[in-house]
Design an enzyme around this catalytic site. Sequence first.
Site, PDB file in Angstrom:
ATOM      1  N   TYR A  85       6.617  98.814  70.588  1.00 30.86           N
ATOM      2  CA  TYR A  85       5.492  99.297  71.385  1.00 30.86           C
ATOM      3  C   TYR A  85       4.463  99.790  70.384  1.00 30.86           C
ATOM      4  O   TYR A  85       4.821 100.408  69.367  1.00 30.86           O
ATOM      5  CB  TYR A  85       5.907 100.472  72.268  1.00 30.86           C
ATOM      6  N   HIS A 113      10.024  93.201  82.925  1.00 27.45           N
ATOM      7  CA  HIS A 113      10.559  94.505  82.519  1.00 27.45           C
ATOM      8  C   HIS A 113      11.669  94.954  83.473  1.00 27.45           C
ATOM      9  O   HIS A 113      11.822  96.136  83.766  1.00 27.45           O
ATOM     10  CB  HIS A 113       9.428  95.545  82.480  1.00 27.45           C
TER      11      HIS A 113
END
Length: 355
Positions: free
Chosen positions: A131, A250
């Site tokens: 991320y 996700h």
Amino acid sequence: MTRFLSVADYERLAEERLEPGPWAYLVGGAGDEWTLRENCAAFERWTFRPRVLCDVSEISTATSVLGTRIELPVVVAPVAYQQLYDPDGECATARAAASVGAGMAVSTFGTRTHEEIAAAAPGLLQWCQLYVFQDRGFTREHLAGAADAGCSAVVLTVDTPRLAQRERDLRVGFEIPPDLPLPYARGAVGATPGNPADQFALLDASVSWRDLEWIASEGRLPVVLKGIVTAEDAKLAIEHGAAAIVVSNHGGRQLDGVPATLDALPEVAEAVAGRVEVYLDGGIRRGTDVAKALALGAHAVLAGRAPVFGLAAAGEDGARHVLELLREELALTLCLLGCSSPKELTPAHVQRVSS
Ligand SMILES: Cc1cc2nc3c(=O)[nH]c(=O)nc-3n(C[C@H](O)[C@H](O)[C@H](O)COP(=O)(O)O)c2cc1C
């Protein structure tokens, strides 16, 4: 472990063992959880078209991802905060994955360093999930550290500019314990406890295709782009340097209302047309699910909750048995479909149930 014959058995035991907070965080999805349910339901909309008399006396589940052999076409998906589920966290999962020859992607919000994981599980195909933080210094360090520790790819997750509203977490008041080690995130998020949304607020929502180019060129590792569900983005991913694509929503935890990944897979596979490897995650609970994903164009799958159900239920042994179950079920499915290896699966081996 003979009582445990399926991933669902581990899911039930995990629910018994876990406190309400970590359980909600593990199983929950975004909004009404429609996409979460769809990910699993989509596998039931496809039936098999087995072929017979194919000499299936020898079956191999092995394949390769980005040029590295794995013994089954399964990589453990990045799942944050694994010490919530076992004191050894990612190291336990990694040993399980290495022992069955699966790969593993380690979350930016992991609780163990890449070095610790590599030392715990020699020979593991280890990827680093990235991320991008607003402070790019942390991201640069994370990338360099992953390569030094022996990770062989970066999995850049692109469906999380903000964390979605996950009502189960909010209802039980789930908070990340302040003492949970987060070697790649603590520097950015500080020592404050908080719900996951607070920690994810420090991610950079301005990330764009240019950053993919930056990460692909600055990092020393191939970039696997995770979170693609459209043909348009699959084509852009290749243009901007992705080495592989994960068709992922996700696990139903981000935009509620996007299709099941199995439903999005054919459009992505068609757009990619074999130029890069395409993987799928979301809803993998059985070897038959793996086979359906492969038949519809995935080169391999990532499994998130399934191995973590094993981890939460019975530690490293549980995670290992879940992966073994997926491998044995896939081997049986291949055999009964008339295929001796994953690469023999084709769209002709499945058929959509007519509604
Ligand atoms: C508890 C939990 C934590 C997760 N953490 C991350 C993460 O840190 N990074 C990421 O890219 N994906 C994360 N994911 C998504 C998974 O990588 C994967 O896309 C999803 O779990 C696949 O669906 P499945 O659980 O049905 O296999 C997480 C999923 C779960 C269930």
